[in-house]
Design a protein around this motif. Structure first.
Motif, short mmCIF file in Angstrom:
data_model
loop_
_atom_site.label_atom_id
_atom_site.label_comp_id
_atom_site.label_asym_id
_atom_site.label_seq_id
_atom_site.Cartn_x
_atom_site.Cartn_y
_atom_site.Cartn_z
N PRO A 173 -1.24 5.80 3.79
CA PRO A 173 -1.27 4.35 3.55
C PRO A 173 -2.02 3.87 2.31
O PRO A 173 -2.11 2.66 2.10
CB PRO A 173 -1.97 3.81 4.81
CG PRO A 173 -2.04 4.95 5.78
CD PRO A 173 -2.05 6.19 4.94
N TRP A 174 -2.57 4.77 1.51
CA TRP A 174 -3.36 4.36 0.36
C TRP A 174 -2.61 4.62 -0.95
O TRP A 174 -1.75 5.50 -1.04
CB TRP A 174 -4.71 5.07 0.37
CG TRP A 174 -5.52 4.69 1.56
CD1 TRP A 174 -6.35 3.61 1.69
CD2 TRP A 174 -5.59 5.37 2.82
NE1 TRP A 174 -6.92 3.57 2.94
CE2 TRP A 174 -6.47 4.66 3.66
CE3 TRP A 174 -4.99 6.54 3.32
CZ2 TRP A 174 -6.77 5.05 4.96
CZ3 TRP A 174 -5.27 6.93 4.62
CH2 TRP A 174 -6.16 6.19 5.42
N HIS A 175 -2.99 3.87 -1.98
CA HIS A 175 -2.26 3.86 -3.23
C HIS A 175 -2.63 5.01 -4.17
O HIS A 175 -3.79 5.39 -4.30
CB HIS A 175 -2.53 2.55 -3.97
CG HIS A 175 -1.92 1.34 -3.33
ND1 HIS A 175 -0.67 0.88 -3.67
CD2 HIS A 175 -2.38 0.51 -2.36
CE1 HIS A 175 -0.39 -0.20 -2.95
NE2 HIS A 175 -1.41 -0.44 -2.15
N PRO A 200 0.23 0.51 5.46
CA PRO A 200 0.79 1.56 6.32
C PRO A 200 2.28 1.39 6.64
O PRO A 200 2.96 2.36 6.95
CB PRO A 200 -0.03 1.43 7.60
CG PRO A 200 -0.41 -0.02 7.63
CD PRO A 200 -0.64 -0.41 6.20
N TYR A 201 2.77 0.17 6.59
CA TYR A 201 4.18 -0.08 6.91
C TYR A 201 4.61 -1.41 6.29
O TYR A 201 3.77 -2.25 5.93
CB TYR A 201 4.41 -0.11 8.42
CG TYR A 201 3.77 -1.29 9.12
CD1 TYR A 201 4.44 -2.51 9.25
CD2 TYR A 201 2.48 -1.21 9.65
CE1 TYR A 201 3.85 -3.60 9.86
CE2 TYR A 201 1.88 -2.29 10.27
CZ TYR A 201 2.57 -3.49 10.37
OH TYR A 201 1.97 -4.57 10.98
N HIS A 202 5.92 -1.59 6.18
CA HIS A 202 6.48 -2.87 5.76
C HIS A 202 7.71 -3.16 6.60
O HIS A 202 8.56 -2.30 6.81
CB HIS A 202 6.85 -2.85 4.27
CG HIS A 202 5.68 -3.12 3.39
ND1 HIS A 202 5.20 -4.39 3.17
CD2 HIS A 202 4.85 -2.28 2.72
CE1 HIS A 202 4.14 -4.33 2.37
NE2 HIS A 202 3.90 -3.06 2.09
N GLY A 203 7.77 -4.38 7.09
CA GLY A 203 8.86 -4.81 7.95
C GLY A 203 8.31 -5.49 9.19
O GLY A 203 7.10 -5.69 9.35
N ASP A 204 9.21 -5.82 10.09
CA ASP A 204 8.84 -6.58 11.29
C ASP A 204 8.52 -5.62 12.44
O ASP A 204 9.31 -5.46 13.37
CB ASP A 204 10.00 -7.50 11.67
CG ASP A 204 9.59 -8.59 12.66
OD1 ASP A 204 8.47 -8.50 13.20
OD2 ASP A 204 10.40 -9.51 12.89
N LEU A 205 7.36 -5.00 12.37
CA LEU A 205 6.97 -3.99 13.36
C LEU A 205 7.00 -4.56 14.77
O LEU A 205 7.41 -3.88 15.73
CB LEU A 205 5.57 -3.46 13.03
CG LEU A 205 4.97 -2.46 14.02
CD1 LEU A 205 5.84 -1.22 14.15
CD2 LEU A 205 3.55 -2.08 13.58
#
Length: 269
Positions: free
Chosen positions: A153-155, A54-59
């Motif tokens: 969020p799905w591929h 669903p996300y990438h990074g330092d939420l």
């Protein structure tokens, strides 16, 4: 103790991904409508064989509070070696203890993903990191400053049908955590996000470039649309013919002046 939206969303996905890693793939009620909102065919068909991302990074701001938020469409093509059960990334998530901690490590812009014999340089991510540095006018900005949320969020290998996520789901899982971050503008690149913004019934607040007010862009067909978010922040959607990535350094400087003022000074990445 009051739980913040970022904590709530991170905890939700940590539990869901942990369940997925254990072999379960049930969709709890908030996710079923999200999953059903896109029905791609052919190369756009969705798979649940890959880790939902669903996300990438330092939420959570474990190392640094993000200063740039960019919206994507979905996590892209499923790569079984990295994203299946028992895969490289599945093992990494288990080692880090949670999806939220693993997502801070910039997995798609480091080894082993970027090894020449694997996927090589991640142009998608590098372009957005370069834009982050230019927009913030900070050449030292890195992956800890950039947070990317996916619309879905799905591929799937590509997007072959409209993305029409339920507005209440985006409000809960995307807008609310973003509202807690110290950002005025949220960016989305590519025309599909203009349709998504309209489907989400966001109020249109500005039209620049093609079909709107000229702001100095030298790219024929470049369009910028701004929308109001529930938090009072601003969604900036930008697209131009033949590409779905961020603008160049020169074009970023023009856009920055048009949206936030100041001079045309640039900072090279």
């Amino acid at each position: 103790m009051t739980t913040s939206a970022r904590q709530r969303v991170a905890a939700f996905w940590d539990v869901h991904v942990e369940s997925w890693l254990s072999g379960e793939d049930q969709l709890p009620r908030p996710l079923q409508g999200w999953f059903d909102s896109y029905v791609g065919v052919g190369p756009g068909a969705v798979t649940r064989e890959g880790i939902p991302e669903p996300y990438h990074g330092d939420l959570l701001g474990l190392e640094r509070t993000p200063r740039m938020v960019v919206l994507g469409l979905n996590p892209g093509e499923f790569r079984s070696r990295f994203q299946a059960h028992g895969s490289i990334f599945a093992k990494e998530i288990a080692e880090h203890g949670s999806y939220s901690r693993w997502a801070t490590t910039c997995p798609y812009d480091r080894s082993p993903w970027t090894l020449p014999q694997e996927m090589g340089e991640n142009r998608y991510y590098r372009a957005r990191l370069a834009f982050t540095r230019r927009w913030l006018q900070d050449p030292s900005a890195d992956h800890r400053d950039l947070l990317i949320f996916e619309c879905y969020p799905w591929h799937s290998k590509s997007i072959t049908a409209p993305l029409r996520p339920p507005p209440e789901i985006i409000e809960e899982f995307v807008w609310q955590p973003i509202a807690e971050l110290p950002v005025r503008d949220v960016f989305a690149f590519g025309r599909p996000w203009d349709g998504i913004a309209q489907a989400l019934k966001l109020p249109l607040t500005g039209e620049l470039g093609s079909g709107g007010t000229a702001y100095g862009s030298k790219v024929t067909g470049r369009a910028v649309r701004t929308y109001g978010l529930p938090s009072g922040q601003r969604l900036v959607v930008e697209w131009h013919p033949g590409a779905a990535g961020p603008p160049s350094a020169e074009e970023t400087a023009l856009l920055r002046v048009a949206l936030v003022g100041g001079s045309h000074a640039e900072v090279s990445p």
